[in-house]
Motif scaffolding. Sequence first.
Motif: not given
Length: 139
Positions: A18-22
Motif C-alpha cells: 500500500g505505501p509503496a503504491m501510494a
Amino acid sequence: VSLATSTDKATSAERKVGPAMARGALCRCPHCGEGRLFRAYLKVVDQCDVCGEEFHMHRADDLPPYVAIFIVGHLLVGVMLHLDMVWKAAPMVYLSVLLPLAIILPMLMLPSIKGSIVGLQWAMRMHGFAGRSGEKMGQ
Ligand SMILES: [Zn+2]
C-alpha cells in the motif's frame, strides 16, 4: 560465516504494498518516498537520488496505459450518457467535450498510474526486483 551481501539484506526486508503504491502514485520513490521516481514524463529513474534504490529493472510495460484507458473509458461513458439523457446535447458538443477529455485525462493520469505500478512491482519483488541487483531485465 555469512555470505549475505547488502543486496540480500535489502531484498529480504519487508516491503508494504500500500505505501509503496501510494508513494509511486505521488511520483516518489516507493522505498523512501522522497526521491523522484521519474526523470521525464514517463521515464523512470535508474536509481533513487535519496536512498539509492534501483528502479531500472521495472517492467510496467503496457499496464499503465491499459489502466488509464479502463478508468477514462468508464468516466467518459458516464459523461456521454449524461450528455445524451439529461442535456440532449448536439453531436458537436460530444466531439468538443469528449475528444479533448479522452486525450487529456489519460495523459494526466499516466505518471501516477505508472508510479503506483512500479511501486507494486517493487513491493512484490516482481520481475527484476526479485534480487540479483544490477542485472538488467528488459528495459
Ligand atoms: Zn528512495
